[in-house]
Write a protein that holds these residues in place. Sequence first.
Motif, PDB file in Angstrom:
ATOM      1  N   ILE A 235      32.479  40.948  52.267  1.00 24.11           N
ATOM      2  CA  ILE A 235      33.568  41.690  51.620  1.00 24.11           C
ATOM      3  C   ILE A 235      34.353  40.753  50.701  1.00 24.11           C
ATOM      4  CG2 ILE A 235      35.350  41.444  53.418  1.00 24.11           C
ATOM      5  CD1 ILE A 235      35.940  44.496  52.917  1.00 24.11           C
ATOM      6  N   ARG A 236      34.381  39.480  51.037  1.00 25.32           N
ATOM      7  CA  ARG A 236      35.043  38.481  50.192  1.00 25.32           C
ATOM      8  C   ARG A 236      34.385  38.416  48.823  1.00 25.32           C
ATOM      9  NH1 ARG A 236      34.747  33.981  53.889  1.00 25.32           N
ATOM     10  NH2 ARG A 236      33.497  32.912  52.319  1.00 25.32           N
ATOM     11  N   ALA A 237      33.083  38.625  48.802  1.00 27.25           N
ATOM     12  CA  ALA A 237      32.364  38.576  47.525  1.00 27.25           C
ATOM     13  C   ALA A 237      32.899  39.654  46.576  1.00 27.25           C
ATOM     14  CB  ALA A 237      30.866  38.747  47.763  1.00 27.25           C
ATOM     15  N   TYR A 238      33.231  40.815  47.132  1.00 24.32           N
ATOM     16  CA  TYR A 238      33.831  41.876  46.310  1.00 24.32           C
ATOM     17  C   TYR A 238      35.259  41.497  45.904  1.00 24.32           C
ATOM     18  CZ  TYR A 238      29.851  44.897  47.322  1.00 24.32           C
ATOM     19  OH  TYR A 238      28.587  45.424  47.380  1.00 24.32           O
ATOM     20  N   ALA A 239      36.015  41.010  46.876  1.00 21.80           N
ATOM     21  CA  ALA A 239      37.419  40.673  46.600  1.00 21.80           C
ATOM     22  C   ALA A 239      37.525  39.610  45.508  1.00 21.80           C
ATOM     23  CB  ALA A 239      38.107  40.209  47.888  1.00 21.80           C
ATOM     24  N   ASP A 240      36.629  38.636  45.539  1.00 17.70           N
ATOM     25  CA  ASP A 240      36.705  37.553  44.556  1.00 17.70           C
ATOM     26  C   ASP A 240      36.536  38.089  43.135  1.00 17.70           C
ATOM     27  OD1 ASP A 240      37.165  35.709  46.523  1.00 17.70           O
ATOM     28  OD2 ASP A 240      35.108  34.955  46.608  1.00 17.70           O
ATOM     29  N   ILE A 241      35.592  38.994  42.966  1.00 18.91           N
ATOM     30  CA  ILE A 241      35.384  39.561  41.628  1.00 18.91           C
ATOM     31  C   ILE A 241      36.567  40.442  41.224  1.00 18.91           C
ATOM     32  CG2 ILE A 241      34.027  41.383  40.504  1.00 18.91           C
ATOM     33  CD1 ILE A 241      31.557  39.896  41.460  1.00 18.91           C
ATOM     34  N   MET A 242      37.138  41.111  42.191  1.00 19.42           N
ATOM     35  CA  MET A 242      38.282  41.964  41.873  1.00 19.42           C
ATOM     36  C   MET A 242      39.506  41.135  41.500  1.00 19.42           C
ATOM     37  SD  MET A 242      37.387  44.733  44.814  1.00 19.42           S
ATOM     38  CE  MET A 242      38.641  45.983  44.579  1.00 19.42           C
ATOM     39  N   ILE A 243      39.598  39.918  42.006  1.00 19.93           N
ATOM     40  CA  ILE A 243      40.698  39.037  41.593  1.00 19.93           C
ATOM     41  C   ILE A 243      40.480  38.576  40.152  1.00 19.93           C
ATOM     42  CG2 ILE A 243      41.756  36.763  41.991  1.00 19.93           C
ATOM     43  CD1 ILE A 243      41.468  37.275  44.994  1.00 19.93           C
ATOM     44  N   ASP A 244      39.244  38.290  39.790  1.00 23.56           N
ATOM     45  CA  ASP A 244      38.963  37.967  38.378  1.00 23.56           C
ATOM     46  C   ASP A 244      39.391  39.122  37.472  1.00 23.56           C
ATOM     47  OD1 ASP A 244      37.854  35.632  39.289  1.00 23.56           O
ATOM     48  OD2 ASP A 244      35.768  36.255  39.019  1.00 23.56           O
ATOM     49  N   ILE A 245      39.068  40.319  37.890  1.00 25.09           N
ATOM     50  CA  ILE A 245      39.432  41.496  37.091  1.00 25.09           C
ATOM     51  C   ILE A 245      40.950  41.656  37.040  1.00 25.09           C
ATOM     52  CG2 ILE A 245      39.269  44.012  36.962  1.00 25.09           C
ATOM     53  CD1 ILE A 245      36.455  43.776  38.232  1.00 25.09           C
ATOM     54  N   LEU A 246      41.606  41.374  38.162  1.00 27.43           N
ATOM     55  CA  LEU A 246      43.071  41.439  38.216  1.00 27.43           C
ATOM     56  C   LEU A 246      43.686  40.561  37.127  1.00 27.43           C
ATOM     57  CD1 LEU A 246      45.336  42.592  40.220  1.00 27.43           C
ATOM     58  CD2 LEU A 246      45.437  40.273  41.133  1.00 27.43           C
ATOM     59  N   GLU A 247      43.107  39.406  36.916  1.00 29.49           N
ATOM     60  CA  GLU A 247      43.647  38.479  35.907  1.00 29.49           C
ATOM     61  C   GLU A 247      43.502  39.012  34.494  1.00 29.49           C
ATOM     62  OE1 GLU A 247      41.826  34.849  37.126  1.00 29.49           O
ATOM     63  OE2 GLU A 247      43.446  34.444  38.555  1.00 29.49           O
ATOM     64  N   ARG A 248      42.469  39.767  34.264  1.00 29.51           N
ATOM     65  CA  ARG A 248      42.341  40.420  32.952  1.00 29.51           C
ATOM     66  C   ARG A 248      43.385  41.515  32.778  1.00 29.51           C
ATOM     67  NH1 ARG A 248      37.909  40.647  29.701  1.00 29.51           N
ATOM     68  NH2 ARG A 248      36.309  39.107  30.190  1.00 29.51           N
ATOM     69  N   TRP A 249      43.609  42.243  33.861  1.00 26.27           N
ATOM     70  CA  TRP A 249      44.451  43.427  33.783  1.00 26.27           C
ATOM     71  C   TRP A 249      45.940  43.070  33.690  1.00 26.27           C
ATOM     72  CZ3 TRP A 249      45.558  46.921  38.621  1.00 26.27           C
ATOM     73  CH2 TRP A 249      46.289  48.054  38.222  1.00 26.27           C
ATOM     74  N   VAL A 250      46.418  42.299  34.661  1.00 30.66           N
ATOM     75  CA  VAL A 250      47.849  41.995  34.770  1.00 30.66           C
ATOM     76  C   VAL A 250      48.005  40.490  35.000  1.00 30.66           C
ATOM     77  CG1 VAL A 250      48.742  44.241  35.519  1.00 30.66           C
ATOM     78  CG2 VAL A 250      47.616  42.768  37.192  1.00 30.66           C
ATOM     79  N   PRO A 251      47.863  39.691  33.940  1.00 29.76           N
ATOM     80  CA  PRO A 251      47.820  38.240  34.125  1.00 29.76           C
ATOM     81  C   PRO A 251      49.088  37.662  34.760  1.00 29.76           C
ATOM     82  CG  PRO A 251      47.800  38.853  31.768  1.00 29.76           C
ATOM     83  CD  PRO A 251      47.570  40.098  32.553  1.00 29.76           C
ATOM     84  N   LEU A 252      50.254  38.186  34.431  1.00 30.25           N
ATOM     85  CA  LEU A 252      51.486  37.634  35.011  1.00 30.25           C
ATOM     86  C   LEU A 252      51.560  37.943  36.504  1.00 30.25           C
ATOM     87  CD1 LEU A 252      54.125  38.514  32.249  1.00 30.25           C
ATOM     88  CD2 LEU A 252      52.806  36.404  32.545  1.00 30.25           C
TER      89      LEU A 252
END
Lengths: 314, 314, 314, 314
Positions: free
Chosen positions: C240-257
Amino acid sequence: MPLTPEQRDEIAHLRSEAVPTRRATVAALEDILYEAFPVLDHGFVRVIDYMGDDSAVVQAARVSYGRGTRKVSEDAGLIRYLMRHWHSTPFEMCEIKYHVKLPIFVARQWIRHRTANVNEYSARYSILDKEFYVPAPEHLSAQSTVNRQGRGEVLQGGEAARVMDLLREDSERAYRGYAEMLNQDEDGAPLDPSRSGLARELARMNLSLNYYTQWYWKVDLHNLMHFLRLRADSHAQYEIRAYADIMIDILERWVPLTADAFREYRLGGANLSATGLAIVRRMLAGETVAQADSGLSKREWRELMEQLGRSPEL
Amino acid sequence: MPLTPEQRDEIAHLRSEAVPTRRATVAALEDILYEAFPVLDHGFVRVIDYMGDDSAVVQAARVSYGRGTRKVSEDAGLIRYLMRHWHSTPFEMCEIKYHVKLPIFVARQWIRHRTANVNEYSARYSILDKEFYVPAPEHLSAQSTVNRQGRGEVLQGGEAARVMDLLREDSERAYRGYAEMLNQDEDGAPLDPSRSGLARELARMNLSLNYYTQWYWKVDLHNLMHFLRLRADSHAQYEIRAYADIMIDILERWVPLTADAFREYRLGGANLSATGLAIVRRMLAGETVAQADSGLSKREWRELMEQLGRSPEL
Amino acid sequence: MPLTPEQRDEIAHLRSEAVPTRRATVAALEDILYEAFPVLDHGFVRVIDYMGDDSAVVQAARVSYGRGTRKVSEDAGLIRYLMRHWHSTPFEMCEIKYHVKLPIFVARQWIRHRTANVNEYSARYSILDKEFYVPAPEHLSAQSTVNRQGRGEVLQGGEAARVMDLLREDSERAYRGYAEMLNQDEDGAPLDPSRSGLARELARMNLSLNYYTQWYWKVDLHNLMHFLRLRADSHAQYEIRAYADIMIDILERWVPLTADAFREYRLGGANLSATGLAIVRRMLAGETVAQADSGLSKREWRELMEQLGRSPEL
Amino acid sequence: MPLTPEQRDEIAHLRSEAVPTRRATVAALEDILYEAFPVLDHGFVRVIDYMGDDSAVVQAARVSYGRGTRKVSEDAGLIRYLMRHWHSTPFEMCEIKYHVKLPIFVARQWIRHRTANVNEYSARYSILDKEFYVPAPEHLSAQSTVNRQGRGEVLQGGEAARVMDLLREDSERAYRGYAEMLNQDEDGAPLDPSRSGLARELARMNLSLNYYTQWYWKVDLHNLMHFLRLRADSHAQYEIRAYADIMIDILERWVPLTADAFREYRLGGANLSATGLAIVRRMLAGETVAQADSGLSKREWRELMEQLGRSPEL
């Protein structure tokens, strides 16, 4: 005095009876069941019902561990472990139900906690009593000059007296308008038989936010602690903190092991940021760190130094 | 047989003790507290704890009505009124906690109901027992040919036998693989001391969806009825309906007035659409209405005629 | 390869079109909209839609401040402040919707996060593809010997090979049984025209927990971060961490601050207990503290020393 | 006039810009994005953002159906089907965010819907404007004599005038007290430089429940329709219904197919009880049924006859 004679009788009656149950039961909480604990000038908190105890938390956690679980951890240790690692579901297995009487402006903050069940007295349906909150002199504080959302010094002398008078007079007047619009006297008789009286759901809008309302509020232990952490905090408004403080006392009667862990990991302690933690590590290694080279803003630095019990200048 | 001897002993012990409480107590529910009601071939439902009764619903509703409320409505009538008008908050004032043993594919449907609290047995932490669900012959149904999401006729003869064999063999084999990967025999001893054994959190993925899991599930009365309405429905899969049916029996022990109103307004009855209602009005006025001029699609027409107990051709 | 040719075409089509909107829009997220990011051997994460950006968080927070607000705090500082002080509601004003393909045992952990919206592929209605998860060799770990809920060393040689074979064979076999019970070949034609085929809702129970499912999952930014904090944690299961890690990368694109503040205050940093904080204060004051006189258990002491980057012996 | 010049400028600015997006976009909703729709005397509703459209509902529903789905059902039919059978999760895949200005007593009813996200203007932090609700003459109704929770005839003549005067005078006076306690004039300057001014979080309690507050309110389409069904109902208080009515108009712009199905199955139509349905069946079979032998109470009978468009005497 927050209770009517009828309420006193009902409480005495409820407290006089006991029946056998096979459920988990907490003697220290049974002792105060239904009792009204006074809060502010007319408010109260009463525990009406509860489900579960510290053992129910442990039991729920152990569903997960089933066959082959080592028995090393005794209950207190397990509860501390669950709290430390944010395992919230075992705490959700306990539930408590309160009857609370509180000013409307406090109710407005309280209701923002959505993970609870609520039944509130309806001023569409019934007539509100003439009971409003006026702060005690020691809680009549000036606006804080450093924190837009906080209180400063306690008001003194003429200003305090004037505020107190204004609150009382305006509250009294609001109720007179309410009663006149309803066209009802204190006994519910029409003031003027030739009038119809405004609908209750409209007339109530004349009352001010310091009028008391009441509700049943039911919540699980996890969400209760979340509520208490936020509302017993020093940044919370005094009036809601007064309720939270009494509810923490009750928590200790109900689930003493959980209450201990709650104090240790939620009420006490500190959340350090990544940068804050790095600073602590540098300081522990003997380095002298100043705000300028800390990576923290002045405000963040001040907050960290406070947590560490150090003067911000260092 | 779903219970281990240890569980039987524990249940007997819990059932043998009673202590006094001032809380609302329901004798008919106390009678069966902790008892395991069998469901499917290895599953069960047990009530572990509860809070409140029919009177607690009434009491919560009456918080809203306070001073001046007429006493005309007795409890049953008020409960019916609340149910009819979708006043859900008084029903949220009661809570029940179950211990449930159920196949994983049933647990996957069940967990979709989010407004409940759950603690599930962890196969990351512990080892699952070798217990899997195989339908009784009368529940081994073919795919429905008219409803993609339903069952048709019961399978017969060779096909039924073959399916049963396949389910059993594949389940057995899945467990053998699981145990071998874990490198554990039934007593937890290593099968091969030179091996390490795969992590439990990985090995579990070899088990199939008919394996049993178990959990504590706690829910308030309103959300319980929402769950039961959906899961006791004829469109629900048989295996979850088997649980819902037993839980409705238990509901009647716990809150008989609420259970009656639930049957009257949720399980029984019908939701008519605006167009459906207009059709009923026309029919009651003596008009003959046909699907073609009804404003309903054929499917909607068929569903309406079924609700009205009439042949679709009319 | 997780995507079918039809899915590839649909994604290409969706990505080829753009229309004007007055809504808050994030170019860096638009760039990857609908794209499938591979996870594990057959899974993926795709962003399907989103609402809001960093400015929407700020704007929501400022609703609270209205007239007279000082403009001192720029957006990044305000977002850090909100995160530090657990003001969660402004983050709830943003929303994101994913399409995720994931093994069923991962889906079972994921669904425990209740504050999200889910639509899952229905194996009652449709037939699951023959796609199952087999860990890459470097993730095939032994059971941890110190942590019942964790992994130890990576399996080697014959044991690794045997586990891999077992997982593959048993998964293959489960699907053969599934297809035979359904009485369908790969093109959906009956294997044996004289048979009916078992209902899909029953046949699916033969599949194992490493089979892939898929769903739409929609969540607000606050609850997303709560999910990511727990599931990107080192104690979470790798899969499940493998999914979370990619979603954190996406988070940085979406809402960097917001993503920065999330790293600073949630992913990094530390929660100190009341006792732990007192120890840090004593150490900063120059005192030498040992576990024996710390008030912490050995386990708690070890955890604290780790957080502080110090050897437990000190 | 509910908007300040600054707000008007900001809205004009937001409406003047558009950027390309790959997301689902609804032209009819873009047309009114950010616009303030007036409600009551000083309130408004504005759509600030949205996610998804009718197709997103369909798409989410079809995740469940995957391979092999027949394409028979076009979108409108599928959406009607989902609504009819209470399949709520596909509707949860759309989201909308409003900015609402509303009297506090309306906000208190509104906030009872817990499945939404809220950021409210803080009167702890900022100063409330002098804007309060006074009903238009045609909404100034007497208390209903048949329904404790409803309105009767519109007040006339002297009583109406007196009520209007009282509401205005008391509201004005409440604000004077508020400003004096705050020690601030309209421009935020101290009224008396020798005074400190009471903390905002205390002074606000002097305001009455008809004062306006404002908030951001974000909700998914399923929960929005649940809210609208209850609050657009004829039993809801007029003042909240005024908001619900406008939000239904906006719903039709946003998701016209869903809005149609909502009217058909939720706003229109009827829920018949089991007994009510049996009566309808008897009547359709030609039988004459009277209340006395209907199994319904008089009140239930009257409600049923109303739904069926028949005189209760029959």
